[in-house]
Design a protein around this motif. Sequence first.
Motif, mmCIF file in Angstrom:
data_model
loop_
_atom_site.group_PDB
_atom_site.id
_atom_site.type_symbol
_atom_site.label_atom_id
_atom_site.label_comp_id
_atom_site.label_asym_id
_atom_site.label_seq_id
_atom_site.Cartn_x
_atom_site.Cartn_y
_atom_site.Cartn_z
ATOM 1 N N SER A 1 5.574 -68.864 -19.268
ATOM 2 C CA SER A 1 5.195 -67.254 -18.853
ATOM 3 C C SER A 1 4.166 -67.578 -18.795
ATOM 4 C CB SER A 1 5.666 -66.375 -20.188
ATOM 5 O OG SER A 1 5.483 -66.660 -21.312
ATOM 6 N N LEU A 2 3.274 -65.889 -19.014
ATOM 7 C CA LEU A 2 1.684 -65.748 -18.926
ATOM 8 C C LEU A 2 1.258 -64.679 -19.435
ATOM 9 C CD1 LEU A 2 -1.099 -66.732 -16.564
ATOM 10 C CD2 LEU A 2 -0.887 -64.650 -17.096
ATOM 11 N N SER B 1 0.655 -51.963 -9.034
ATOM 12 C CA SER B 1 1.737 -53.359 -8.200
ATOM 13 C C SER B 1 1.436 -54.665 -8.578
ATOM 14 C CB SER B 1 1.972 -53.389 -6.660
ATOM 15 O OG SER B 1 0.638 -53.746 -6.138
ATOM 16 N N PHE B 2 1.835 -55.761 -9.137
ATOM 17 C CA PHE B 2 1.146 -56.986 -9.177
ATOM 18 C C PHE B 2 1.890 -57.900 -8.300
ATOM 19 C CE2 PHE B 2 2.985 -54.567 -13.251
ATOM 20 C CZ PHE B 2 1.885 -55.394 -13.497
ATOM 21 N N ILE C 1 3.426 -59.132 -19.285
ATOM 22 C CA ILE C 1 4.308 -60.368 -19.036
ATOM 23 C C ILE C 1 4.729 -60.786 -18.013
ATOM 24 C CG2 ILE C 1 5.266 -62.220 -20.673
ATOM 25 C CD1 ILE C 1 4.897 -60.310 -22.782
ATOM 26 N N TYR C 2 4.074 -61.805 -17.628
ATOM 27 C CA TYR C 2 4.110 -62.686 -16.415
ATOM 28 C C TYR C 2 5.547 -63.739 -16.360
ATOM 29 C CZ TYR C 2 1.314 -60.879 -13.227
ATOM 30 O OH TYR C 2 0.161 -59.703 -12.294
ATOM 31 N N ASP D 1 -0.198 -73.849 -12.807
ATOM 32 C CA ASP D 1 -0.691 -74.371 -13.750
ATOM 33 C C ASP D 1 -1.038 -73.870 -15.467
ATOM 34 O OD1 ASP D 1 -2.967 -74.326 -12.972
ATOM 35 O OD2 ASP D 1 -3.356 -76.218 -12.596
ATOM 36 N N GLU D 2 -1.618 -71.925 -14.656
ATOM 37 C CA GLU D 2 -1.928 -70.809 -15.942
ATOM 38 C C GLU D 2 -0.506 -70.771 -16.737
ATOM 39 O OE1 GLU D 2 -4.928 -68.950 -15.677
ATOM 40 O OE2 GLU D 2 -5.465 -69.006 -13.581
ATOM 41 N N PHE D 3 0.742 -70.749 -16.341
ATOM 42 C CA PHE D 3 1.817 -70.419 -17.461
ATOM 43 C C PHE D 3 1.988 -71.760 -18.458
ATOM 44 C CE2 PHE D 3 1.997 -67.954 -13.268
ATOM 45 C CZ PHE D 3 2.588 -67.037 -13.516
#
Length: 452
Positions: A414-415, A379-380, A425-426, A388-390
């Motif tokens: 996205s990230l 799971s995620f 991919i988030y 701010d990481e995206f």
Amino acid sequence: SYLSRFLRLLKTLLGESGADGLELSDELAIFLRDVTGVLRQNAALLQGAVDAPARRTFMNAMGAANDRYRASVYRGLSGDKARTGKTEIVESVELALRYVEHSIAWGRRPDGLFHSYNLVRFGDDGYDVEPLDEMLEGQVAVLSSGHLTPQDAISLLEALRASRLYREDQNSYLLYPNRELPAFLDKNRIPEQAVQASPWIRAELDAGRTRYVQQDLGGQVHFNAGFRNGDCLRAALEEDPAVDRQDRDRLCDLYEQVFRHHSFTGRSGSMYKYEGLGSIYWHMVSKLLLATAEQVSEAVDAGVDTAVVDRLCECFLEIRDGLGMHKSPAEYGAFPQDPYSHTPGFTGVQQPGLTGQVKEDLITRFRQLGVRVTGGVLSFQPVLLNRDEFLQEPASWSYSTGGPDRTEELPAGSLAFTLCGVPVIYNTAGTARIQVFEEGGEPTVLDGPSLG
């Protein structure tokens, strides 16, 4: 603390097991019963503080059980098996865990930290313990133990930030408090008040005897430098018929007060480099970061108040921001991307190499990305991940899953990362949903954060 973690895991594994018992070697089954018997016989110790005589009785009984088991193993296992019920094993684990938890709880210091190590003194009448100074290692261990509630974890992390272990110039934590070592000429000096309080020492000095103590031209009293340690001094005193037992014990106690040999911990108390005094040991800071990330996950799983989870996340980020990757080369003392062993108090990072910090940081990064495996289900849950990481703008992502390089066009917001060779991919969204892409065909859509 790590025994606590192990016993909790063992209890969980036993609980998940469908079997009603286990086949143990005869020798191990006897050892389990012996140890459990000692724990049951001494259960009254769990009601409060433990004194030296009770500690001696308990330790000797546990040691005898271990001696018997070790002797049987050294003779060679018989090969015979004994069926031991799961309930019996679980009850033994639970009882042992009560003792471990009692010990951890009594290690809490008045400042909110926990004692890391104790010195033990073996006496004829009992065994005494004396704690060493606070250490970062002990706080990490307790955070990892399963002993603390999420709110307790916050209290510990806040106490750590306010303690002597925090080094403001590096926004990180020392292994142990820094202190000034005495100069060579300041060592082996018996305090004047101790001399005045000892008629025996004054009598030796007045008589001009120098076998045990000596006075220099300035009037300072020292132990005879011919004694390497307290054992050598005690042996000489025991052979001297002119010294009675009471004076001998007092002099040996004074010798230990002057030299503190019993509490010698190597480089941690004798040098300023190589993870010594005033040093930040980066692997241990990364262990602290991972332990804090685990606390966040446990708080989420327990469904605690959102404010508690948010505060734990803040503590995580405070620790993370002290690591090299979040510093300038001037602050770090080297290229921030390179792992180093430690940072002394007087210079930048030292001893580059693939240290244990790298392992902890990789595990922590996947925790931060929210990757969880529970009961075989992936799971995620990116609770620790900052927005701010995206990506702020679209970008091309090149990656490899073991074959030729591949490219993916990533939109803003996205990230991306790979997990077991699979690209993940988030995208920022209001609800949790997963799309699983296979070769050809429409993607499979799953509601929620789990793959199943």
